[in-house]
Design a protein around this motif. Structure first.
Motif: not given
Length: 517
Positions: A21-22, A84, A86, A107-111, A157, A161, A183
């Motif tokens: 997912q990241y 970084r 999509g 890396l398609h998240t803001q991690m 994490n 959550e 997120p």
């Protein structure tokens, strides 16, 4: 010596550990089973090829950056590069990655890059046992079977959550070991500062709170005080001590904020802290084993084994020895320095020898190495009063020279009271110390045909005034004629100060046998 085989995790295992997912593999010309030796951050300042097998984080680049393709072409030998972007945007760089023979990961998240770096490091420390960790525990209402044993970032994490609150794990000295990156969850100012500096500020880490957290496994609600909160608007945290039997290992922190959690949720926090004990023990064991392995290699490199630098993943050139001492226990100093190096991504390694921590530090120049030493001393200052010495720049073949220079700088710093210096800053004083050591080992080295009588103070003043009678007389608080008379008496008793060589050797012997403060 018995050799222990270390199996590096594959790119597929690292991606699974981080989470699809990241991150997503966009291109893999050699497949996803290529081994990963560790993370590396793209550093255009050093301008050096990546170590073989590294996962290079393209910090500051995007798929649309003008120099992105050229950068990928220069990464030949690495296992993969992470950009970084999509997945669709990252595919624009797939041909360049294929030509370079490296995998491309989006890396398609803001991690944060720092968190990704830590996750890759942890994956490599756990080796190929990354995915199959049997016997994991479960907490009420939460299946933790997907969290590999020792994977602190995955664990925090999961906890974050569960509570819908930011979570961190700290060691017994308030140093950050792992923090959540879920997120939508927002850290407060203290949490952001802890993530940035990798430790809780000393002013916000009261001893009593630490004692309570480390001596009990009960969840405690506390606040950290100004400037991060005030009596009118408290920012609350929940803390639970993490233990392995009677031994305290660290603390679990949950940022509660202004809105308190229900009391029954505190019981769940205690269960998570008990679960974290096994994870923290495994992570610490893995890190200790890796530090011990790297420490042995550092010792080999300092003893002249140039091949040890390659096994450490260090460059062959642009190295300096950093020597660090403290008034406290040397084992604690080694741990603090190693934690600093881990936290701030210095591709460095260290070892403890005779109460001194020695680090091999890649640096393009001594100024950069000094900045690192000064930053280390400043950040550890609240708990360690450090003296940090930087030897000369060296190659893998000349580290013994940098080591000797670092030791000389330490000796100068002990007498001067300064805290940080390079060999260039104290070269004259270091040279005198070398000569003093040489003279102590060979007392007849500067022997003359005469022995300095009681007039050595007179000779020293005259020599250091470069033969200026009036200046030397003022130093001795005597009349110039008195000084001339004394010099004539010395000459008649065998002192020959008429030649440069005689004056040099005489001054050296006087200066080294009675060094100035």
């Amino acid at each position: 010596m018995e050799q222990v085989e270390y199996l590096e995790p594959s790119l597929a295992q690292v991606i699974e550990r981080i989470g699809p997912q990241y991150v997503t593999v966009v291109e893999a010309p050699h497949g996803v089973d290529v081994p990963v030796s560790g993370p590396a951050i793209l550093d255009p300042v050093l301008d050096e090829a990546p170590r073989p097998g590294t996962l290079v984080l393209l910090v500051g680049l995007t798929a649309g950056s003008p120099d992105a393709e050229a950068t990928l072409h220069g990464l030949t030998g690495a296992a993969a590069a992470v950009v970084r972007a999509g997945v669709a945007d990252a595919k624009r760089l797939a041909p360049a990655a294929r030509a370079a023979g490296i995998a491309l990961v989006a890396l398609h998240t803001q991690m944060p890059w720092s968190l990704l770096h830590t996750m890759v490091e942890d994956a490599v420390l756990l080796g190929d046992s990354l995915i199959s960790a049997p016997g994991l525990l479960e907490a009420p209402g939460r299946d933790l079977g997907s969290v590999p044993l020792g994977d602190l970032n995955a664990l925090v994490n999961v906890i974050a959550e569960t509570f819908d609150r930011p979570v961190g794990i700290l060691d017994t000295e308030w140093r950050l070991l792992a923090y959540s990156a879920v997120p939508g969850q927002v850290n407060d100012e203290l949490q952001r500062q802890v993530i940035l500096t990798k430790s809780v500020p000393a002013s916000n880490a009261p001893r009593e709170t630490r004692r309570l957290l480390l001596t009990t496994q009960q969840a405690l609600r506390f606040h950290t005080g100004e400037p991060f909160d005030n009596p009118e608007q408290r920012v609350w945290r929940i803390g639970v001590g993490i233990r392995s039997g009677p031994e305290p290992l660290g603390m679990l922190w949950i940022l509660e904020g202004h809105e308190r959690l229900p009391e029954e949720r505190l019981v769940l926090a205690e269960e998570f802290a008990r679960l974290a004990g096994a994870h923290l023990l495994r992570a610490r064991t893995a890190r200790d084993a890796d530090r011990e392995r790297r420490g042995r290699l550092v010792g080999d490199a300092l003893d002249g084994d140039a091949a040890a630098c390659r096994r450490l993943g260090l460059p062959r050139t642009g190295l300096a020895v950093l020597a660090i001492t403290s008034q406290g226990q040397p084992e604690h100093l080694l741990d603090a320095v190693a934690t600093y190096l881990d936290a701030y991504r210095r591709s460095a390694a260290c070892v403890l020898r005779d109460h001194t921590v020695y680090c091999l530090l890649p640096a393009p120049d001594l100024r950069t190495a000094r900045d690192t030493a000064a930053d280390l001393a400043g950040r550890l200052a609240p708990r360690h009063r450090l003296t940090a010495a930087v030897g000369s720049l060296a190659t893998a073949d000349t580290l013994t020279v940098s080591l000797r220079h670092a030791d000389l700088v330490l000796t100068v710093l002990r007498s001067s009271g300064a805290r940080v210096a390079t060999i260039d800053e104290v070269r004259p004083a270091a040279a005198l110390i070398e000569l003093q050591s040489l003279l102590s080992a060979h007392p007849d080295l500067l022997l003359h045909t005469f022995t300095p009588p009681a007039g050595e103070e007179t000779v020293t003043a005259w020599l250091e005034a470069h033969g200026d009678i009036r200046a030397a007389a003022a130093t001795l608080a005597v009349h110039p004629n008195t000084l001339r008379y004394r010099l004539r008496r010395l000459e008649s008793s065998g002192y020959d100060l008429s030649t440069p060589d005689a004056r040099l050797t005489t001054w050296l012997r006087l200066r080294l046998t009675q060094p100035h403060p």
